[in-house]
Design a protein around this motif. Structure first.
Motif, PDB file in Angstrom:
ATOM      1  N   UNK A   1      22.621  11.857  25.918  1.00 21.63           N
ATOM      2  CA  UNK A   1      21.805  11.057  26.823  1.00 21.63           C
ATOM      3  C   UNK A   1      22.429   9.717  27.146  1.00 21.63           C
ATOM      4  N   UNK A   2      23.629   9.485  26.613  1.00 23.00           N
ATOM      5  CA  UNK A   2      24.328   8.215  26.856  1.00 23.00           C
ATOM      6  C   UNK A   2      25.536   8.454  27.738  1.00 23.00           C
ATOM      7  N   UNK A   3      26.049   7.399  28.313  1.00 22.78           N
ATOM      8  CA  UNK A   3      27.208   7.500  29.193  1.00 22.78           C
ATOM      9  C   UNK A   3      28.402   8.048  28.423  1.00 22.78           C
ATOM     10  N   UNK A   4      29.191   8.871  29.087  1.00 23.04           N
ATOM     11  CA  UNK A   4      30.380   9.426  28.447  1.00 23.04           C
ATOM     12  C   UNK A   4      30.168  10.760  27.759  1.00 23.04           C
ATOM     13  N   UNK A   5      29.047  11.438  28.028  1.00 20.29           N
ATOM     14  CA  UNK A   5      28.795  12.737  27.405  1.00 20.29           C
ATOM     15  C   UNK A   5      29.803  13.796  27.829  1.00 20.29           C
ATOM     16  N   UNK A   6      30.384  13.658  29.010  1.00 24.34           N
ATOM     17  CA  UNK A   6      31.444  14.575  29.416  1.00 24.34           C
ATOM     18  C   UNK A   6      31.106  15.388  30.638  1.00 24.34           C
ATOM     19  N   UNK A   7      31.913  16.418  30.856  1.00 23.94           N
ATOM     20  CA  UNK A   7      31.778  17.286  32.021  1.00 23.94           C
ATOM     21  C   UNK A   7      32.061  18.731  31.616  1.00 23.94           C
ATOM     22  N   UNK A   8      31.550  19.669  32.438  1.00 25.27           N
ATOM     23  CA  UNK A   8      31.817  21.095  32.247  1.00 25.27           C
ATOM     24  C   UNK A   8      32.371  21.636  33.565  1.00 25.27           C
ATOM     25  N   UNK A   9      33.447  22.397  33.473  1.00 26.45           N
ATOM     26  CA  UNK A   9      34.060  23.010  34.640  1.00 26.45           C
ATOM     27  C   UNK A   9      34.109  24.523  34.426  1.00 26.45           C
ATOM     28  N   UNK A  10      33.865  25.280  35.485  1.00 28.77           N
ATOM     29  CA  UNK A  10      33.997  26.730  35.427  1.00 28.77           C
ATOM     30  C   UNK A  10      34.915  27.166  36.566  1.00 28.77           C
ATOM     31  N   UNK A  11      35.953  27.912  36.233  1.00 29.63           N
ATOM     32  CA  UNK A  11      36.923  28.368  37.230  1.00 29.63           C
ATOM     33  C   UNK A  11      37.160  29.863  37.051  1.00 29.63           C
ATOM     34  N   UNK A  12      37.416  30.578  38.137  1.00 31.51           N
ATOM     35  CA  UNK A  12      37.671  32.015  38.015  1.00 31.51           C
ATOM     36  C   UNK A  12      38.983  32.306  37.299  1.00 31.51           C
ATOM     37  N   UNK A  13      38.995  33.402  36.557  1.00 35.63           N
ATOM     38  CA  UNK A  13      40.204  33.878  35.890  1.00 35.63           C
ATOM     39  C   UNK A  13      40.636  35.175  36.568  1.00 35.63           C
ATOM     40  N   UNK A  14      41.851  35.218  37.008  1.00 38.11           N
ATOM     41  CA  UNK A  14      42.332  36.430  37.665  1.00 38.11           C
ATOM     42  C   UNK A  14      42.649  37.529  36.669  1.00 38.11           C
ATOM     43  N   UNK A  15      43.252  37.154  35.552  1.00 40.32           N
ATOM     44  CA  UNK A  15      43.660  38.178  34.609  1.00 40.32           C
ATOM     45  C   UNK A  15      43.752  37.595  33.195  1.00 40.32           C
ATOM     46  N   UNK A  16      43.386  38.403  32.225  1.00 42.31           N
ATOM     47  CA  UNK A  16      43.523  38.040  30.813  1.00 42.31           C
ATOM     48  C   UNK A  16      44.206  39.217  30.132  1.00 42.31           C
ATOM     49  N   UNK A  17      45.222  38.921  29.321  1.00 40.49           N
ATOM     50  CA  UNK A  17      45.941  39.969  28.599  1.00 40.49           C
ATOM     51  C   UNK A  17      46.069  39.564  27.142  1.00 40.49           C
ATOM     52  N   UNK A  18      45.686  40.457  26.247  1.00 45.59           N
ATOM     53  CA  UNK A  18      45.872  40.222  24.816  1.00 45.59           C
ATOM     54  C   UNK A  18      47.301  40.636  24.483  1.00 45.59           C
ATOM     55  N   UNK A  19      48.091  39.715  24.017  1.00 44.66           N
ATOM     56  CA  UNK A  19      49.513  39.962  23.789  1.00 44.66           C
ATOM     57  C   UNK A  19      49.734  41.034  22.728  1.00 44.66           C
ATOM     58  N   UNK A  20      48.991  40.976  21.634  1.00 45.96           N
ATOM     59  CA  UNK A  20      49.204  41.906  20.522  1.00 45.96           C
ATOM     60  C   UNK A  20      49.015  43.365  20.917  1.00 45.96           C
ATOM     61  N   UNK A  21      47.954  43.655  21.691  1.00 44.25           N
ATOM     62  CA  UNK A  21      47.629  45.056  21.982  1.00 44.25           C
ATOM     63  C   UNK A  21      47.911  45.468  23.424  1.00 44.25           C
ATOM     64  N   UNK A  22      48.090  44.494  24.295  1.00 43.76           N
ATOM     65  CA  UNK A  22      48.300  44.810  25.697  1.00 43.76           C
ATOM     66  C   UNK A  22      47.009  45.049  26.465  1.00 43.76           C
ATOM     67  N   UNK A  23      45.861  44.871  25.822  1.00 47.91           N
ATOM     68  CA  UNK A  23      44.572  45.021  26.504  1.00 47.91           C
ATOM     69  C   UNK A  23      44.489  44.022  27.637  1.00 47.91           C
ATOM     70  N   UNK A  24      43.819  44.420  28.729  1.00 45.61           N
ATOM     71  CA  UNK A  24      43.683  43.534  29.874  1.00 45.61           C
ATOM     72  C   UNK A  24      42.231  43.428  30.299  1.00 45.61           C
ATOM     73  N   UNK A  25      41.892  42.397  31.065  1.00 47.66           N
ATOM     74  CA  UNK A  25      40.549  42.196  31.564  1.00 47.66           C
ATOM     75  C   UNK A  25      39.580  41.777  30.469  1.00 47.66           C
ATOM     76  N   UNK A  26      38.312  42.164  30.640  1.00 44.39           N
ATOM     77  CA  UNK A  26      37.287  41.767  29.665  1.00 44.39           C
ATOM     78  C   UNK A  26      37.537  42.345  28.284  1.00 44.39           C
ATOM     79  N   UNK A  27      38.253  43.442  28.180  1.00 43.04           N
ATOM     80  CA  UNK A  27      38.580  44.018  26.874  1.00 43.04           C
ATOM     81  C   UNK A  27      39.473  43.078  26.070  1.00 43.04           C
ATOM     82  N   UNK A  28      40.209  42.214  26.752  1.00 42.92           N
ATOM     83  CA  UNK A  28      41.099  41.277  26.066  1.00 42.92           C
ATOM     84  C   UNK A  28      40.358  40.060  25.528  1.00 42.92           C
ATOM     85  N   UNK A  29      39.142  39.843  26.013  1.00 43.25           N
ATOM     86  CA  UNK A  29      38.374  38.692  25.537  1.00 43.25           C
ATOM     87  C   UNK A  29      37.867  38.967  24.140  1.00 43.25           C
TER      88      UNK A  29
END
Length: 112
Positions: free
Chosen positions: A84-112
């Motif tokens: 409730x005081x000044x300086x609490x911060x900000x939130x940003x949301x940006x689209x993600x085109x692709x996510x890949x899990x390096x260990x398994x090679x999973x892509x998309x939401x499965x990599x999350x």
């Protein structure tokens, strides 16, 4: 999928982490950063000398989340990080085109 980034006060990290875990966020990245917004820093007194602190310490919390969780994640961060005081911060949301899990090679939401 979205990349949700929040700039918060450092002492709020535990509350934000717990709130994100409750809504189902399984991983996040935290970085120590410095910056300023509308408050433009502040002045401090050290051994009788006054000096200006231009950049204030903050934490950058990042999480990749599926589209159906974005609103819940934003609300959880907002509630947990608010003082409730000044300086609490900000939130940003940006689209993600692709996510890949390096260990398994999973892509998309499965990599999350």
């Amino acid at each position: 999928m979205k990349q949700v980034t929040a700039i918060i006060k450092p002492f709020k990290l535990d509350e934000v982490r717990e709130a994100l875990a409750e809504v189902g966020v399984s991983g996040l990245t935290v970085t120590e950063v410095k910056g300023f917004g509308r408050q433009k820093g502040h002045t401090e007194l050290y051994r009788g000398a006054e000096y200006v602190v231009d950049f204030l310490p903050k934490l950058r919390v990042e999480a990749a989340v599926p589209d159906h969780l974005v609103d819940q994640v934003i609300e959880a961060i907002e509630q947990a990080a608010r003082t409730g005081k000044i300086g609490d911060g900000k939130i940003f949301a940006a689209p993600l085109e692709q996510v890949i899990r390096i260990r398994t090679g999973e892509a998309g939401e499965a990599a999350l």
